[in-house]
Enzyme design. Structure first.
Site, short mmCIF file in Angstrom:
data_model
loop_
_atom_site.label_atom_id
_atom_site.label_comp_id
_atom_site.label_asym_id
_atom_site.label_seq_id
_atom_site.Cartn_x
_atom_site.Cartn_y
_atom_site.Cartn_z
N HIS A 1 -2.72 10.61 6.42
CA HIS A 1 -1.37 10.05 6.55
C HIS A 1 -0.58 10.49 5.33
O HIS A 1 -1.10 11.24 4.48
CB HIS A 1 -1.45 8.52 6.68
N HIS A 30 -2.25 10.40 1.80
CA HIS A 30 -3.11 11.55 1.48
C HIS A 30 -2.25 12.77 1.15
O HIS A 30 -2.54 13.53 0.22
CB HIS A 30 -4.00 11.92 2.67
N TYR A 52 -8.44 11.54 8.50
CA TYR A 52 -7.44 10.83 9.30
C TYR A 52 -6.18 10.66 8.45
O TYR A 52 -5.71 9.57 8.17
CB TYR A 52 -7.96 9.49 9.84
N GLY A 78 -5.48 7.74 -5.24
CA GLY A 78 -4.32 6.91 -4.92
C GLY A 78 -4.38 5.55 -5.59
O GLY A 78 -5.44 4.93 -5.68
N SER A 84 -5.68 4.75 6.74
CA SER A 84 -6.27 5.21 8.00
C SER A 84 -6.67 4.00 8.84
O SER A 84 -6.67 4.06 10.07
CB SER A 84 -7.50 6.07 7.73
P1 AMP Z 1 -9.38 7.60 1.91
O1 AMP Z 1 -9.30 8.73 2.87
O2 AMP Z 1 -8.88 6.30 2.46
O3 AMP Z 1 -10.72 7.49 1.23
O4 AMP Z 1 -8.36 7.93 0.74
C1 AMP Z 1 -8.41 9.15 0.05
C2 AMP Z 1 -7.52 9.08 -1.15
O5 AMP Z 1 -6.18 8.83 -0.71
C3 AMP Z 1 -7.89 7.95 -2.11
O6 AMP Z 1 -7.71 8.40 -3.44
C4 AMP Z 1 -6.89 6.89 -1.76
O7 AMP Z 1 -6.60 6.00 -2.82
C5 AMP Z 1 -5.68 7.71 -1.41
N1 AMP Z 1 -4.75 6.95 -0.57
C6 AMP Z 1 -5.06 6.30 0.58
N2 AMP Z 1 -3.96 5.66 1.06
C7 AMP Z 1 -2.96 5.90 0.17
C8 AMP Z 1 -1.59 5.51 0.10
N3 AMP Z 1 -1.02 4.73 1.02
N4 AMP Z 1 -0.85 5.95 -0.95
C9 AMP Z 1 -1.42 6.73 -1.91
N5 AMP Z 1 -2.70 7.14 -1.88
C10 AMP Z 1 -3.46 6.73 -0.87
#
Ligand code: AMP
Length: 296
Positions: free
Chosen positions: A36, A39, A34, A153, A192
């Site tokens: 954004h 990612h 999902y 992130g 997400s």
């Molecule tokens: P997730 O899909 O939420 O598990 O996130 C996947 C990766 O994207 C992880 O390393 C998160 O820390 C990073 N991430 C999610 N949101 C952000 C954001 N707003 N800015 C930077 N990195 C992000």
């Protein structure tokens, strides 16, 4: 070259083998999809650093607690593949749950050291099992992809710290890069889970970053950490937000920080339920001007 979607670890290994043999470097961006702009910033960072970019797309069931949002977590693979391709991914590794956790799966990777039972890992919150799920799946990805560089992130600061420690302690060869948090124009950290916010809650949600910014400004103005946290708490209260936690901890070992000790960077982290969404955010602060070397 267009992106290739891969479902199995054998297929992924086979696809990466010739690339590595040719001396190409491999970058890994783990995600739950999902996508954004947060990612996409990770994928772009990987594209800049590495010859081959692998984005994994897997909603990892073992990092969700009973009663959390595993079933309702937003999913849209077709859109994710398109966005990943646009940002420069070469491979999207999107395995099934059975591929990652075969029948009889019984091995876990657990980071201790006080990193996983505080903040989000507090047993009254998501619990250390959340991080056990994260480190287990990330260790498996490191083994499958064998990346040169892996990208995480800053938005999930505790997760990045836990993964750094795991990689160091278990001798994974990958370098770990932490990418700054990408925000909406009003400061809300992209997530997400922001899709869970009603329009009214979406208006309240930027108070998390306003609160963290108030803490930063207080410190920059010479206030101590306690006063800075009190300022942040006031901003949250004005928006009707009761934080699950709002804490200052040293960014290297997550022990509680009461002061800027020897110039160690301090993580100010917040989690709060805003309507249907549980949101997290953080800033890293250096010591106030004149108190030592800036840490950021
Ligand atoms: P997730 O899909 O939420 O598990 O996130 C996947 C990766 O994207 C992880 O390393 C998160 O820390 C990073 N991430 C999610 N949101 C952000 C954001 N707003 N800015 C930077 N990195 C992000």
């Amino acid at each position: 070259m267009s992106v290739r979607v891969i479902r199995t670890k054998d297929e992924l290994r086979a696809a990466l083998r010739p690339r590595r043999a040719a001396g190409e470097t491999i970058g890994l961006v783990p995600t739950m999809g999902y996508l954004h702009d947060g990612h996409l910033a990770l994928i772009r960072a990987a594209r800049e650093r590495c010859d081959v970019v692998v984005m994994s797309l897997f909603v990892n069931p073992t990092q969700f607690r009973e009663g959390e949002d595993l079933e309702s977590y937003p999913r849209d693979e077709a859109r994710d593949v398109e966005l990943a391709e646009g940002a420069g991914a070469d491979f999207v590794y999107a395995p099934s749950v059975e591929e990652v956790y075969p029948e009889g799966f019984a091995t876990w990777v657990e980071v201790g050291g006080g990193l996983t039972d505080v903040l989000c890992g507090d047993p009254g919150r998501r619990g250390p099992e959340h991080f056990r799920g994260v480190t287990t799946v990330v260790a498996k990805l490191f083994n499958t992809v064998d990346p040169d560089v892996s990208f995480f992130g800053q938005k999930d600061a505790q997760q990045a710290i836990v993964i750094q420690r795991m990689a160091r302690d278990l001798d994974f060869r990958t370098e770990i890069v932490t990418v700054p948090t990408v925000r909406e124009p009003d400061g809300l950290a992209m997530s997400s889970r922001n899709t869970y916010l009603s329009p009214a809650d979406r208006e309240r949600a930027p108070a998390l970053y306003r609160a963290l910014s108030a803490a930063r400004e207080a410190v920059e103005g010479g206030a101590g950490l306690d006063a800075a946290l009190a300022d942040a708490r006031r901003v949250l209260a004005e928006a009707g937000i009761e934080p699950e936690y709002l804490e200052a901890r040293y960014a290297d070992d997550l022990t509680p920080a009461a002061a800027f000790d020897g110039g160690r960077p301090v993580l100010v982290a917040v989690a709060a339920r805003v309507g249907a969404a549980r949101l997290i955010d953080n800033v890293v602060l250096g010591p106030p001007p004149g108190a030592g070397t800036p840490a950021e």
